[in-house]
Design an enzyme around this catalytic site. Structure first.
Site, PDB file in Angstrom:
ATOM      1  N   TYR A   1       0.835  -1.190   0.000  1.00 26.70           N
ATOM      2  CA  TYR A   1       0.000   0.000   0.000  1.00 26.70           C
ATOM      3  C   TYR A   1       0.877   1.250   0.000  1.00 26.70           C
ATOM      4  O   TYR A   1       1.527   1.572   1.000  1.00 26.70           O
ATOM      5  CB  TYR A   1      -0.931   0.022   1.211  1.00 26.70           C
ATOM      6  CG  TYR A   1      -1.868  -1.167   1.318  1.00 26.70           C
ATOM      7  CD1 TYR A   1      -2.067  -2.046   0.250  1.00 26.70           C
ATOM      8  CD2 TYR A   1      -2.559  -1.416   2.494  1.00 26.70           C
ATOM      9  CE1 TYR A   1      -2.918  -3.126   0.360  1.00 26.70           C
ATOM     10  CE2 TYR A   1      -3.429  -2.497   2.607  1.00 26.70           C
ATOM     11  CZ  TYR A   1      -3.594  -3.346   1.533  1.00 26.70           C
ATOM     12  OH  TYR A   1      -4.436  -4.421   1.644  1.00 26.70           O
TER      13      TYR A   1
ATOM     14  N   SER B   1     -12.808  -5.248   1.618  1.00 27.23           N
ATOM     15  CA  SER B   1     -13.782  -4.616   0.726  1.00 27.23           C
ATOM     16  C   SER B   1     -15.214  -5.000   1.094  1.00 27.23           C
ATOM     17  O   SER B   1     -15.987  -5.454   0.244  1.00 27.23           O
ATOM     18  CB  SER B   1     -13.485  -4.985  -0.736  1.00 27.23           C
ATOM     19  OG  SER B   1     -14.164  -4.132  -1.621  1.00 27.23           O
TER      20      SER B   1
END
Length: 281
Positions: free
Chosen positions: A55, A196
Site C-alpha cells: 500500500y 472490501s
C-alpha cells in the site's frame, strides 16, 4: 464502545472490526487527512488497523506510524496487521520485509503478519520465516491473504498449521467464499478477514441494498457491514478517509439483523450454489 473479538487458533483473539488502508500513503497531499482518519479511529476505540507493504509502497505504514504517534495510546491497545509481497516472501526476504514494515510503523512487533497472495517462493520458506519472526517476538501471529481452498491445503502440507487467518474479498455481492472456503476454514477454527466489505463503495449504489436499508432504518454501509459481522468468525475491515463515514460504519456494531431482513438480503444477493474461483481485487 465495545468491539467484539474472535478467537484465533492459538487461543489469542483478534478484534472483529477494524479499518483498512489500501490506497493510503500514495499521495503526500492526502497524508494529513489519512493521519486524521486513523487517529480518529484509534480515539474511538478501533484497535485493528490493516495495511501492507504494497500500500503506497510502504506509504500507508508510514501514515499509520504517524497516526499512532499522534494518538499517543499504548502500543498494546492496538492490533496491527501488515502483509508481505509474495516476491519478498523467501525466508530471508520475508524477515527483511517485516523489519522494514516495523520501522515504517514505528513499532517493535506486528500482531499479525500475512502473505499477501500465493507467489513464487516455496510456502515452506515463508512459513519458516514467519515462525522465526514469531520466535523473535517481531510478530505475534501470522496468516495469509487471497488463499483459496487448494492454497490453504498446500499451506498446511508445507507445515503451515500455525496459520491464524485468511484475508479474502467477501461482501454481499461477492459471496463465493461461502461455498467451500469458509466451511473448510471453520472446520479448522481459522477465522476470515473480509476485505472490501462494501465493494469499494459500489455496493452503496445498489438499489436492492438501498431499499432493504431504508426498510431497516440504517444506511446501506451499515447494513452490509452488519451482515458480515453476524458471523462470529468474520473480521471486517472497511476503508474510508472520511471521519463521518467512519462513524457511520461504527454504527453497524449496534445493529442486529432480524430473520426477515436476512431473508431479504439473501433474496437480493443469493448465496453461491457452486464452487467458483476465488475473487480478488
Amino acid at each position: 464502545m465495545q468491539i467484539p473479538v474472535t478467537p484465533l487458533p492459538d487461543g489469542n483473539a483478534m478484534p472483529r472490526f477494524g479499518i483498512g488502508t489500501w490506497r493510503m500513503g500514495e499521495q503526500t497531499t492526502a497524508a494529513a487527512a489519512e493521519v486524521t482518519l486513523i487517529r480518529a479511529a484509534i480515539e474511538r476505540g478501533v484497535s485493528l488497523i490493516d495495511t501492507a507493504e504494497m500500500y503506497g509502497e510502504g506509504g500507508a505504514e508510514s501514515v499509520i506510524g504517524q497516526a499512532m504517534r499522534d494518538a499517543g495510546v499504548p502500543r498494546e491497545q492496538l492490533y496491527l496487521v501488515s502483509k508481505v509481497y509474495p516476491h519478498n516472501a523467501s525466508k530471508r526476504g520475508a524477515i527483511a520485509a517485516c523489519e522494514r514494515s516495523l520501522k515504517r510503523l514505528g513499532t517493535e512487533y506486528l500482531d499479525c503478519y500475512l502473505l499477501h497472495w500465493p507467489g513464487e517462493h516455496p510456502l515452506e520458506d515463508t512459513v519458516a520465516a514467519f515462525e522465526l519472526l514469531k520466535a523473535q517476538g517481531k510478530i505475534r501471529a501470522w496468516g495469509v491473504s487471497n488463499f483459496d481452498v487448494a492454497d490453504m491445503q498446500a499451506l498446511l502440507a508445507a507445515g503451515g498449521d500455525g496459520v491464524a487467518t485468511n484475508q479474502v474479498l467477501y461482501n454481499l455481492a461477492r459471496r463465493g467464499v461461502e461455498f467451500s472456503l469458509l466451511p473448510w476454514q471453520r472446520e479448522r477454527s481459522i477465522p476470515t478477514m473480509a476485505y472490501s466489505p462494501v465493494g469499494q463503495a459500489r455496493l452503496l449504489d445498489s438499489h436492492k441494498l438501498k431499499a432493504i436499508a431504508r426498510d431497516v432504518g440504517v444506511s446501506p454501509a451499515q447494513l452490509a457491514i452488519a451482515w458480515l459481522m453476524k458471523q462470529p468468525d468474520v473480521i471486517v475491515i472497511p476503508k474510508t478517509t472520511h471521519v463521518a463515514r467512519l462513524d457511520e460504519n461504527l454504527g453497524a456494531l449496534d445493529l442486529r439483523l432480524d430473520p426477515s431482513t436476512l431473508r431479504a438480503l439473501d433474496a437480493a444477493f443469493p448465496a453461491p450454489t457452486r464452487r467458483t474461483p476465488l475473487e480478488m481485487l
